[in-house]
Write an enzyme that holds these catalytic residues in place. Structure first.
Site, PDB file in Angstrom:
ATOM      1  N   GLU A 207      -5.830   1.751  -6.891  1.00 24.03           N
ATOM      2  CA  GLU A 207      -6.119   2.829  -5.943  1.00 24.03           C
ATOM      3  C   GLU A 207      -7.458   3.514  -6.153  1.00 24.03           C
ATOM      4  OE1 GLU A 207      -1.899   4.739  -4.975  1.00 24.03           O
ATOM      5  OE2 GLU A 207      -2.032   3.843  -6.955  1.00 24.03           O
TER       6      GLU A 207
ATOM      7  N   GLN B 176      -9.693  -6.041  -6.429  1.00 23.57           N
ATOM      8  CA  GLN B 176      -8.989  -4.786  -6.157  1.00 23.57           C
ATOM      9  C   GLN B 176      -9.962  -3.635  -5.942  1.00 23.57           C
ATOM     10  OE1 GLN B 176      -5.401  -3.932  -5.894  1.00 23.57           O
ATOM     11  NE2 GLN B 176      -5.861  -5.993  -5.197  1.00 23.57           N
TER      12      GLN B 176
ATOM     13  N   PHE C  82       0.798  -1.235   0.000  1.00 22.89           N
ATOM     14  CA  PHE C  82       0.000   0.000   0.000  1.00 22.89           C
ATOM     15  C   PHE C  82       0.827   1.281   0.000  1.00 22.89           C
ATOM     16  CE2 PHE C  82      -2.301  -3.206   2.672  1.00 22.89           C
ATOM     17  CZ  PHE C  82      -3.150  -3.638   1.674  1.00 22.89           C
TER      18      PHE C  82
ATOM     19  N   ASN D 246      -7.908  -9.169 -15.897  1.00 24.12           N
ATOM     20  CA  ASN D 246      -8.464 -10.345 -15.223  1.00 24.12           C
ATOM     21  C   ASN D 246      -9.642  -9.901 -14.366  1.00 24.12           C
ATOM     22  OD1 ASN D 246      -9.038 -12.687 -13.849  1.00 24.12           O
ATOM     23  ND2 ASN D 246      -7.003 -12.969 -12.998  1.00 24.12           N
ATOM     24  N   PRO D 247     -10.866 -10.106 -14.825  1.00 18.39           N
ATOM     25  CA  PRO D 247     -12.028  -9.619 -14.070  1.00 18.39           C
ATOM     26  C   PRO D 247     -12.084 -10.129 -12.639  1.00 18.39           C
ATOM     27  CG  PRO D 247     -12.682 -10.322 -16.270  1.00 18.39           C
ATOM     28  CD  PRO D 247     -11.250 -10.736 -16.103  1.00 18.39           C
TER      29      PRO D 247
ATOM     30  N   THR E 189      -2.019  -8.040  -5.532  1.00 19.03           N
ATOM     31  CA  THR E 189      -2.949  -7.504  -6.525  1.00 19.03           C
ATOM     32  C   THR E 189      -3.300  -8.491  -7.620  1.00 19.03           C
ATOM     33  OG1 THR E 189      -1.061  -6.622  -7.736  1.00 19.03           O
ATOM     34  CG2 THR E 189      -2.130  -5.156  -6.162  1.00 19.03           C
TER      35      THR E 189
ATOM     36  N   GLY F 112      -4.794   0.964 -14.778  1.00 24.98           N
ATOM     37  CA  GLY F 112      -4.446   0.791 -13.363  1.00 24.98           C
ATOM     38  C   GLY F 112      -5.668   0.885 -12.482  1.00 24.98           C
TER      39      GLY F 112
END
Length: 720
Positions: free
Chosen positions: A669, A603, A245, A596-597, A472, A666
């Protein structure tokens, strides 16, 4: 799965279909070894001793009695430690001086490392460390963060701390509706499940470090500079990481493991305790933010002013750039933002999931909700009316911007059209019910990286890249990406990561990892295919191609590239007990190509849980008298537990970027961004009381329900 045809060959398309983690079985069966678990012959153990004063000098380290204790091998401190040189610029700039460990007698905050006890076992090291007596010459300290602290300043470096256009005073004066409010967020901590751990040893003249980090090449390069070593003589590996993180870069434990192994000529392991992590690996600074919005009666912004204050240590400058979040979300004729900071006698903050965007979105998106309330406009419609055509500050065109598509899909699935906009009118027994929403955005960037792909004689392929999988699913994503680029089944691809010997690559951070690594892997595959002859034999040593994306990535700088999202939350509030319960959350995201669903949804959900925790639970309290954190453990620092987490759904809309060769933006976050604001906005809708200070604790709800201001409003940035 779908199929794709290239020439006469037909291959199964892996990207975009759900795949379990390739290392999943090893993790759930315990076969995966983490940095603190890997066995070494003749392993010694180091235990840190931290300062108990907030400011001063070490006058004495009484190590004699400790060195005589069973199993103790040495006691390192500023009087006998090897010299290091931190006068360098690394991947992320100048290093935090905390890595210049034991180089002087100064103590800049509570929890500063003052000694390391090394012993045959960790139990012996701990017992001796707890017996070590350290004397101090104590000096007055200042650890009190306040919105009106006289030492606040706008940093000169890095650039972009302050931006502005237009006449702010004039536009505010001409506005029909003005929101002027202060918001605060507390100190927060990463609290990764796996503690920071490193084992160092010398092997045939080469330094090897087994570590838990976000970038093995990053750590290797910094250790080489710190100890004045040939970079080729340092190897760092970090195969499995149990969460990071933003906290797992170069920290004191790696430096001390190297010092100790150099002195003792045997492997040395240093593992931080949970309490030590609260002072040694960074945290999210508390913030005090003022947002001023001026708008026409129809809700169109004329003025946007976001001023944010955070804190840093006296030894290193780190700025939580909370005011930066609005620079790409909304435009106004007068658009001003500034990030300020104040130096205090506390540990240095660092990057923490969605740095800047997480606290900044809470303030800005709460203020937008207040503006919608005053204008009598639906919060989603208000955001639609302020959708910019280009970057509000940069002026650059958007590569793709599907924020409104996220709101449209989210509103449909959440049932937003049936919402009664009046606050405090929905009940379920003793509970007041409310719903809220907020925008999310996070910058989409790529960093030059290298990768190597080898065609093996048995028909398989090996990818080598210094990526980091911090939980992740990056290892799995790269497997799918490589398989599609090679036009083979994923089972024929083996991805090896987290070894600095594989060459330079982006760290796992800033939601840039998978995007940067994917670019390097696909480029290496293209190069490899040039060397492969259809139907031809592969020699025993294989055929290898290597890539470097440094030249190609610069072309993306001419447009604004971001991931976007719409956050929705429903809460229930009991004004008798002050309890706030989140009943459901929904996040819809526009985040480019979803590799990758299965792991992507994980995430997004994890980020949203983080935002829930931020909204209702997380609050590190620092005692002003001692300068120390109160309750520096997971008993005193509350995070959302299973009982706090409701039904959470996450999904995405199509979000192509025609200029981007990999199309990945990405996702690590953006799930956190906006989620705390959506919950706070829902609490207002439930109760009619606005909470501008996180977390929304039961006592604050009770005080507000009694017709009084919340504690946070009264304190205006001060901790009571």
């Amino acid at each position: 799965m779908t199929t794709a045809t290239t020439g006469n060959a037909t291959a199964v398309r892996a990207v975009g279909t759900a795949h379990a983690r390739v290392e999943g079985l090893a993790k759930v069966t315990g076969a995966a070894r983490y940095a603190g678990e890997i066995p070494f012959a003749e392993l010694a153990h180091g235990w840190l001793v931290l300062s108990t004063v907030a400011r001063g000098r070490i006058s004495a380290v009484e190590s004699g009695p400790v060195r005589a204790m069973p199993g103790v091998l040495t006691v390192l401190h500023h009087g006998n430690a090897p010299r290091v040189d931190a006068d360098y610029t690394g991947m992320l700039g100048r290093p935090d001086p905390i890595v210049e460990i034991f180089q002087h007698d100064r103590v800049p905050f509570v929890g500063w490392p003052v000694a390391l006890v090394v012993a045959e076992t960790s139990e012996q090291a701990r017992e001796a460390a707890e017996a070590l007596v350290v004397q101090y010459d104590v000096e007055p300290h200042d650890a009190a963060f306040a919105a009106d602290h006289p030492g606040a300043y706008v940093p000169e470096n890095p650039a972009g701390m302050e931006t502005g256009k237009g006449d702010l005073a004039a536009e505010l004066a001409a506005s029909a509706v003005v929101v002027d409010a202060e918001y605060t967020t507390p100190e927060e901590h990463h609290s990764s499940m796996e503690p920071h751990a490193a084992t160092a040893r010398w092997d045939n003249g080469r330094l090897e470090v087994v570590d838990s980090n976000q970038g093995s090449m990053w750590v290797a390069e910094e250790l080489a500079k710190l100890f004045s070593l040939d970079p080729a003589s340092v190897r760092v590996r970090s195969e499995h990481v149990g969460g990071a993180f933003g906290s797992k870069g170069l920290r004191p434990h790696q430096v001390l493991a190297v010092m100790a192994t150099t002195l003792l000529h045997r492997p040395v392991r240093v593992v931080m305790t949970r309490r030590q992590m609260f002072s040694l690996v960074g945290h999210r600074s508390p913030t005090a933010q003022r947002v001023r919005l001026g708008a026409d009666a129809d809700g169109r912004l004329r003025a946007l002013d976001h001023q944010a204050l955070s804190r840093t240590s006296t030894v290193h400058e780190f700025v939580e750039q909370s005011a930066s979040v609005g620079r790409t979300l909304y435009d106004a004729a007068a658009h001003h933002t500034a990030n300020r900071v104040v130096r205090l006698d506390v540990p240095t903050p660092t990057w923490m999931r969605a740095p800047g965007e997480a606290p900044g979105s809470f303030a800005l998106e709460s203020a937008l909700d207040e503006l919608a309330e005053q204008c009598g406009i639906d919060p989603i419609e208000l955001r639609a009316r302020n959708e910019p055509e280009a970057g509000p500050v940069s002026g650059l065109p958007f590569a793709s911007r599907n924020l409104l598509a996220c709101f449209q899909e989210g509103a449909r699935r959440f049932g937003w059209a049936d919402r009664d906009p009046r606050p405090g009118v929905r009940r379920d027994g003793r509970w007041l019910l409310g719903t809220g929403t907020a925008s999310a955005q996070f910058l989409a960037r790529a960093v030059p990286s290298t990768a190597a792909v080898t065609a093996e004689p048995d028909g398989t392929f090996t990818v080598r890249i210094t990526a980091a999988d911090v939980g992740t699913g990056a290892r799995t994503a790269l497997t799918l990406i490589a398989a599609d680029a090679l036009e083979v089944e994923p089972e024929r691809v083996r991805v090896r990561i987290a070894d600095s010997d594989f060459g330079p690559a982006m760290i796992a951070g800033g939601s840039m990892g998978t995007r940067s690594w994917a670019w390097a892997v696909t480029a290496a595959v293209r190069e490899l295919r040039e060397h492969l002859v259809p139907g031809g034999a592969v020699p025993p040593q294989g055929i290898t191609a290597r890539s470097d994306t440094a030249a190609a990535i610069g072309a993306l700088a001419q447009k604004e590239r971001h991931s976007y999202g719409a956050q929705f939350a429903e809460v229930a509030v009991d004004l008798t007990t002050g309890e706030v319960r989140v009943r459901r959350m929904l996040g819809i995201f526009a985040a480019g190509r979803i590799v990758n669903p299965l792991t992507a949804r994980s995430q997004f959900l994890g980020g949203m849980v983080w935002g829930l925790s931020m909204a209702l639970h997380e609050e590190a309290v620092r005692d002003r008298t001692s300068g120390a954190q109160v309750g520096a453990d997971l008993a005193g620092y509350h995070i959302a537990a299973h009982a706090d987490v409701p039904l959470i759904e996450a999904d995405w809309v199509d979000d192509p970027d025609e200029d981007d060769p990999v199309g990945i933006k990405g996702i690590g976050e953006i799930g956190t961004v906006g989620s705390a604001a959506a919950i706070a906005n829902a609490v207002w809708h439930a109760t009619g009381v606005r909470h501008r200070h996180l977390p929304i604790r039961p006592d604050r709800v009770l005080l507000a329900g009694a017709g009084r201001e919340t504690v946070g409003e009264r304190d205006a940035g001060h901790r009571r």
